[in-house]
Design an enzyme around this catalytic site. Structure first.
Site, short mmCIF file in Angstrom:
data_model
loop_
_atom_site.label_atom_id
_atom_site.label_comp_id
_atom_site.label_asym_id
_atom_site.label_seq_id
_atom_site.Cartn_x
_atom_site.Cartn_y
_atom_site.Cartn_z
N ASN A 99 36.72 -0.08 -5.69
CA ASN A 99 36.70 -0.13 -4.24
C ASN A 99 37.91 -0.95 -3.79
O ASN A 99 38.18 -2.02 -4.32
CB ASN A 99 35.40 -0.74 -3.72
CG ASN A 99 35.25 -0.58 -2.22
OD1 ASN A 99 36.06 -1.09 -1.45
ND2 ASN A 99 34.24 0.14 -1.81
N GLN A 100 38.62 -0.45 -2.81
CA GLN A 100 39.88 -1.07 -2.41
C GLN A 100 39.75 -2.07 -1.26
O GLN A 100 40.76 -2.57 -0.77
CB GLN A 100 40.89 0.01 -2.03
CG GLN A 100 41.25 0.89 -3.21
CD GLN A 100 42.17 2.03 -2.84
OE1 GLN A 100 42.09 2.58 -1.75
NE2 GLN A 100 43.05 2.37 -3.75
#
Length: 162
Positions: free
Chosen positions: A41-42
């Site tokens: 997840n960024q």
């Protein structure tokens, strides 16, 4: 049979100016008891880049980044049934009291959703005549396949409210 999951308490302070709302925690986040814990997840990568800070894996350091830049974090869904981590599999959701949170923290100047599911749920709560600015940001989920640079560019809008 779907599992009933529950979101985390908000990360917020009296000085918070921007509220970012996700949908509901994924499997890895629930295991770690941390927002956006999945390594792909960024979310955290985007925030550290956005403020030109050195990336940190330590969760306390991540929360300190939010505090430093007056960003609050919560999920729009308090509890729901879901198998896995996909927002498409969310069922029987119950919302967090976002309006009460905004009322309790009057320095919040804008609300942003992290992705489309969050956006749809927030719009149900805030309504079309919301007095607080609301924006939809590209999801930081690894399932949302636009590139990092495009996501980062879109996320820069939050800085205008800080």
């Amino acid at each position: 049979m779907a599992n009933r999951i529950t979101s985390f308490p908000p990360i917020i302070s009296e000085t918070s100016k921007v509220l970012i709302l996700g949908s509901a925690p994924g499997v890895k986040s629930l295991q770690m008891q941390q927002y956006y814990a999945h390594p792909q997840n960024q979310f955290w990568k985007i925030l550290f880049h956005l403020f030109e800070e050195e990336f940190q894996n330590d969760y306390d350091a991540r929360k300190q980044l939010l505090a430093k830049y007056d960003i609050a974090l919560w999920d729009v869904i308090d509890s729901c049934e879901r198998e896995g981590s996909s927002d498409a599999k969310i069922r029987k959701e119950e919302h967090n009291d976002v309006l009460q949170l905004i009322s309790d923290y009057p320095n919040i100047k804008a609300v942003f959703s992290n992705g489309q599911k969050s956006s749809k749920e927030v719009q149900k709560i805030l309504g079309k005549d919301s007095q607080i600015p609301f924006g939809v940001l590209p999801s930081t989920s690894p399932l949302h396949t636009i590139g990092f640079e495009k996501k980062l560019e879109a996320w820069k809008v939050i800085k205008t409210f800080l």
